[in-house]
Design a protein around this motif. Sequence first.
Motif, PDB file in Angstrom:
ATOM      1  N   GLU A 132       6.429 -40.818 -23.143  1.00  0.00           N
ATOM      2  CA  GLU A 132       7.352 -39.724 -23.448  1.00  0.00           C
ATOM      3  C   GLU A 132       6.596 -38.409 -23.320  1.00  0.00           C
ATOM      4  O   GLU A 132       5.382 -38.353 -23.538  1.00  0.00           O
ATOM      5  CB  GLU A 132       7.939 -39.868 -24.859  1.00  0.00           C
ATOM      6  N   TYR A 133       7.349 -37.350 -22.952  1.00  0.00           N
ATOM      7  CA  TYR A 133       6.709 -36.050 -22.741  1.00  0.00           C
ATOM      8  C   TYR A 133       7.655 -34.972 -23.245  1.00  0.00           C
ATOM      9  O   TYR A 133       8.882 -35.085 -23.094  1.00  0.00           O
ATOM     10  CB  TYR A 133       6.406 -35.835 -21.253  1.00  0.00           C
ATOM     11  N   ASP A 134       7.102 -33.944 -23.855  1.00  0.00           N
ATOM     12  CA  ASP A 134       7.907 -32.834 -24.363  1.00  0.00           C
ATOM     13  C   ASP A 134       8.176 -31.862 -23.214  1.00  0.00           C
ATOM     14  O   ASP A 134       7.434 -30.908 -23.002  1.00  0.00           O
ATOM     15  CB  ASP A 134       7.157 -32.141 -25.506  1.00  0.00           C
ATOM     16  N   TRP A 135       9.231 -32.166 -22.445  1.00  0.00           N
ATOM     17  CA  TRP A 135       9.523 -31.382 -21.251  1.00  0.00           C
ATOM     18  C   TRP A 135       9.919 -29.952 -21.629  1.00  0.00           C
ATOM     19  O   TRP A 135      10.736 -29.743 -22.525  1.00  0.00           O
ATOM     20  CB  TRP A 135      10.651 -32.018 -20.447  1.00  0.00           C
ATOM     21  N   PRO A 136       9.377 -28.961 -20.957  1.00  0.00           N
ATOM     22  CA  PRO A 136       9.713 -27.570 -21.281  1.00  0.00           C
ATOM     23  C   PRO A 136      11.064 -27.168 -20.688  1.00  0.00           C
ATOM     24  O   PRO A 136      11.529 -27.750 -19.713  1.00  0.00           O
ATOM     25  CB  PRO A 136       8.575 -26.783 -20.622  1.00  0.00           C
ATOM     26  N   PHE A 144       9.259 -35.595  -9.539  1.00  0.00           N
ATOM     27  CA  PHE A 144       9.814 -35.102 -10.792  1.00  0.00           C
ATOM     28  C   PHE A 144       8.719 -34.750 -11.796  1.00  0.00           C
ATOM     29  O   PHE A 144       8.873 -33.808 -12.584  1.00  0.00           O
ATOM     30  CB  PHE A 144      10.782 -36.127 -11.388  1.00  0.00           C
ATOM     31  N   GLY A 145       7.608 -35.478 -11.779  1.00  0.00           N
ATOM     32  CA  GLY A 145       6.560 -35.234 -12.769  1.00  0.00           C
ATOM     33  C   GLY A 145       5.946 -33.858 -12.648  1.00  0.00           C
ATOM     34  O   GLY A 145       5.726 -33.173 -13.658  1.00  0.00           O
ATOM     35  N   VAL A 146       5.661 -33.400 -11.433  1.00  0.00           N
ATOM     36  CA  VAL A 146       5.005 -32.109 -11.241  1.00  0.00           C
ATOM     37  C   VAL A 146       5.954 -30.946 -11.547  1.00  0.00           C
ATOM     38  O   VAL A 146       5.656 -30.106 -12.406  1.00  0.00           O
ATOM     39  CB  VAL A 146       4.403 -32.004  -9.824  1.00  0.00           C
ATOM     40  N   PRO A 147       7.122 -30.846 -10.878  1.00  0.00           N
ATOM     41  CA  PRO A 147       7.980 -29.683 -11.140  1.00  0.00           C
ATOM     42  C   PRO A 147       8.601 -29.662 -12.526  1.00  0.00           C
ATOM     43  O   PRO A 147       8.853 -28.587 -13.072  1.00  0.00           O
ATOM     44  CB  PRO A 147       9.049 -29.768 -10.044  1.00  0.00           C
ATOM     45  N   SER A 148       8.851 -30.818 -13.127  1.00  0.00           N
ATOM     46  CA  SER A 148       9.509 -30.834 -14.429  1.00  0.00           C
ATOM     47  C   SER A 148       8.595 -30.358 -15.550  1.00  0.00           C
ATOM     48  O   SER A 148       9.075 -29.972 -16.624  1.00  0.00           O
ATOM     49  CB  SER A 148      10.043 -32.234 -14.741  1.00  0.00           C
ATOM     50  N   MET A 149       7.292 -30.378 -15.343  1.00  0.00           N
ATOM     51  CA  MET A 149       6.372 -29.836 -16.345  1.00  0.00           C
ATOM     52  C   MET A 149       6.097 -28.355 -16.109  1.00  0.00           C
ATOM     53  O   MET A 149       5.383 -27.706 -16.877  1.00  0.00           O
ATOM     54  CB  MET A 149       5.054 -30.611 -16.360  1.00  0.00           C
ATOM     55  N   GLY A 150       6.664 -27.809 -15.009  1.00  0.00           N
ATOM     56  CA  GLY A 150       6.517 -26.389 -14.720  1.00  0.00           C
ATOM     57  C   GLY A 150       5.535 -26.057 -13.622  1.00  0.00           C
ATOM     58  O   GLY A 150       5.367 -24.893 -13.265  1.00  0.00           O
ATOM     59  N   ALA A 151       4.865 -27.083 -13.073  1.00  0.00           N
ATOM     60  CA  ALA A 151       3.949 -26.857 -11.952  1.00  0.00           C
ATOM     61  C   ALA A 151       4.740 -26.904 -10.635  1.00  0.00           C
ATOM     62  O   ALA A 151       5.953 -27.093 -10.620  1.00  0.00           O
ATOM     63  CB  ALA A 151       2.830 -27.890 -11.963  1.00  0.00           C
ATOM     64  N   ILE A 155      -3.520 -28.515 -15.920  1.00  0.00           N
ATOM     65  CA  ILE A 155      -2.470 -27.959 -15.074  1.00  0.00           C
ATOM     66  C   ILE A 155      -1.460 -27.228 -15.951  1.00  0.00           C
ATOM     67  O   ILE A 155      -0.928 -27.784 -16.919  1.00  0.00           O
ATOM     68  CB  ILE A 155      -1.768 -29.059 -14.251  1.00  0.00           C
ATOM     69  N   GLU A 156      -1.187 -25.972 -15.596  1.00  0.00           N
ATOM     70  CA  GLU A 156      -0.274 -25.133 -16.358  1.00  0.00           C
ATOM     71  C   GLU A 156       0.897 -24.708 -15.489  1.00  0.00           C
ATOM     72  O   GLU A 156       0.922 -24.959 -14.277  1.00  0.00           O
ATOM     73  CB  GLU A 156      -1.018 -23.906 -16.886  1.00  0.00           C
ATOM     74  N   ARG A 157       1.859 -24.063 -16.130  1.00  0.00           N
ATOM     75  CA  ARG A 157       3.050 -23.617 -15.416  1.00  0.00           C
ATOM     76  C   ARG A 157       2.653 -22.712 -14.243  1.00  0.00           C
ATOM     77  O   ARG A 157       1.860 -21.790 -14.394  1.00  0.00           O
ATOM     78  CB  ARG A 157       3.983 -22.864 -16.369  1.00  0.00           C
ATOM     79  N   GLY A 158       3.197 -23.012 -13.069  1.00  0.00           N
ATOM     80  CA  GLY A 158       2.924 -22.221 -11.878  1.00  0.00           C
ATOM     81  C   GLY A 158       1.772 -22.720 -11.034  1.00  0.00           C
ATOM     82  O   GLY A 158       1.613 -22.293  -9.884  1.00  0.00           O
ATOM     83  N   ASP A 159       0.936 -23.622 -11.585  1.00  0.00           N
ATOM     84  CA  ASP A 159      -0.160 -24.178 -10.775  1.00  0.00           C
ATOM     85  C   ASP A 159       0.388 -25.080  -9.685  1.00  0.00           C
ATOM     86  O   ASP A 159       1.442 -25.706  -9.835  1.00  0.00           O
ATOM     87  CB  ASP A 159      -1.111 -24.992 -11.663  1.00  0.00           C
TER      88      ASP A 159
END
Length: 552
Positions: free
Chosen positions: A164-168, A78-85, A57-61
Motif C-alpha cells: 500500500e502507498y499513500d498516493w498524493p 502507473f507507479g512512476v506518474p502516480s507518485m508525482g514523478a 525520487i521526488e515530484r517532478g523527477d
Amino acid sequence: MVGATNQTLRPFMWRAGKLFPDREIVSRTAEGLTRYTYSEYEGRVAQLAGALADAGIERGDRVATFCWNHNRHFETYFGVPSMGAQLHTINPLLPDHHIQYIVENAEDRIIFVDPSLAPKLAGAVDEDAFASVEQFVVMASEVPDTDLTPVTDYESFIADQPTEYDWPDLPEDQPAGMCYTSGTTGKPKGVEYSQQMLWAHTMATLPKSALDIGSSDVIMPVVPMFHVNAWGLPFSTTAAGAKHVYPGPSPTPEDLAKLIEEEGVTMTAGVPTVWLGLLEYLDENDADMSSLERIIIGGSAAPKSVIRRFDEEYDVDVLHAWGMTEMSPVGTVAHLKPGMEDLPAEAQYEKRAKQGLLAPGLEMRVVDDDGNEVPWNGEDFGELWVRGPWVTTEYFERPDANEQDFEGNWLKTGDVVTVDEEGYVKIVDRAKDVIKSGGEWISSVELENTIMAHDDVAEATVVGVPHERWQERPVAFVVPAAGVTEDEVKREVVELVRKEFPKWWTPDEVVFIDEVPKTATGKFDKKVLRDQYDDASLVEGKAPEEDAPTDN
C-alpha cells in the motif's frame, strides 16, 4: 464547480483493482510466461512507488525505462506518474549518441533496463551525458553480468516495500510522461505529457468513435511501450478493466499467433510490417485466430491488401489510425460512417485505407503554402494542423523547434493531406517526403501503397531523386518476395502505377534491394536512401512521360 478528483491517471488503476480485481495481466518474458491479477498489480505498483520514494525520487523527477513490452514495464506506467514523478520511455533502438543526448537532456535519475538491453545501454553510457543517473534497475529477479553501475534487480528493488502507498493528490498539469521524437532530421525533440493530457487521451480512445475498448476485451499491444506509451493502450486497457497481454522482447509471428490463440486476444496493435509478417506465418501454419476482432494499424500507411486479407480470410476488422508523438498519440481512426456498410466492398476498403476521422475532442485545419485553408474535396493538398487537450503546444527546451512547428496552440504536423467531403483524412506524404516534379506534387505514399499491393512485393518505398530539369523524379525501391523474377516484377509494378496515376508519376527507375532501411520506430527511413542516391545517377538522362507537367 470543480470536481473532487482531478483528471489524473491513478483513478484508472484504482477502478481496475476494485471493480475488476481478477482480470489478468499476462506477459511473455525471458523468464517465461507470467500472469497475475489487477489486485496483485495494485500491490506491486505500490511497492514500486515506495522503492522510488526510498531512493529519493521526488515530484517532478524523471525516471526512465529502456525496456520491451512486459508486466514490469507496465508497473512503471502507473507507479512512476502516480507518485508525482515523470515516466520517460527511451527507445532502445536509437543510436548511442541519441540515447546520450536524451538522457542528458531529460536528466533521468533512475533507469530501468531489460536484461537483454543492458549491454546496449552500457555501451551508450557516457560519464557526462549520464551524470544525473544515480541507479540502474534491471527488469529481472537477479542481476545479470553487466557493466552498468550501481545496479540492482527489480524484484530486490521493490521487495521490502509495503503493498500500500499513500498516493498524493496531484495537479492536472503535473508532468506524468515524456517521449522523444526519433530525430531522423536532427536531435530528438522531447514531448512532455501532463496528467491531464494522458487522462484526456485515455478517455478519448475508449469509445466506439475511437478504439472501442471495454472490460470484456483482451488487449495485446505489439507497438513498443517505448513508442508513445504503446499508443496509450496500457492506460486505456486499465481504464476499461480489460485483460492485458504483453508479447515481451522481439516477438516472432509465431509468438504473436500463439498468444492470440492461447490468451483469447480480441484486439492488438502495431505497425504494418508486423501484420504482414503474421499473414505470411498464417499462410504456412495453422493457428486459431477466432478470438481476434480487430487490429489497430498505425505508424505508416496500412496497405489496402492487408485490410482486405484480414477482413475476408479471418473476419478481423483492421482499424487504420494516425497520430504523432506530439499528440499522445492518437489523432484519427478510419471507422465507416453509418450507411457506408452498404457501399461496394472496394469503396469501403478505400475509406478504411485512409487515416480516417478526427477523434472527438480534437480540431484540425488543412493549410496550403500561403496559409490558406484548403477545401475538403479529396483533391486539394495542404499541411494538417491539429489542436486539442492531448496535443502538446511546445517541445521540451527546444525554442528553435517550437517556432517552426507550432502556430499558437496549433501543432503543424508536417503531414501533407487531403480531406474528402465526408471528412476522411488521407495522408499524401510527409512534407519532407513529397516529391515535387516540374512544379507539381507526387505522393510517395500513394505510389508505395500501390506498389505494395502487388503479390510479389514484400516491401517498397519511393523517394525523390534530384533531376536537372524536373527538380525531382520518383525512384521506387522494392524488396521482392522470395523466388520471383525481378524483371517481371519491375514491368508489372510500372503497369500497376500507370493504371492508377498519370504517366509522369511513374517511377523513373525500380531498384531492387534486400531490405528497406527503417528508423528506430520501424518506419521506412527514406533519408538513408536519399543520401545514398543523392547524385541523381538513377535518373540521369531520363525524362518523365509525355503528359508530364510543364516547368514552373
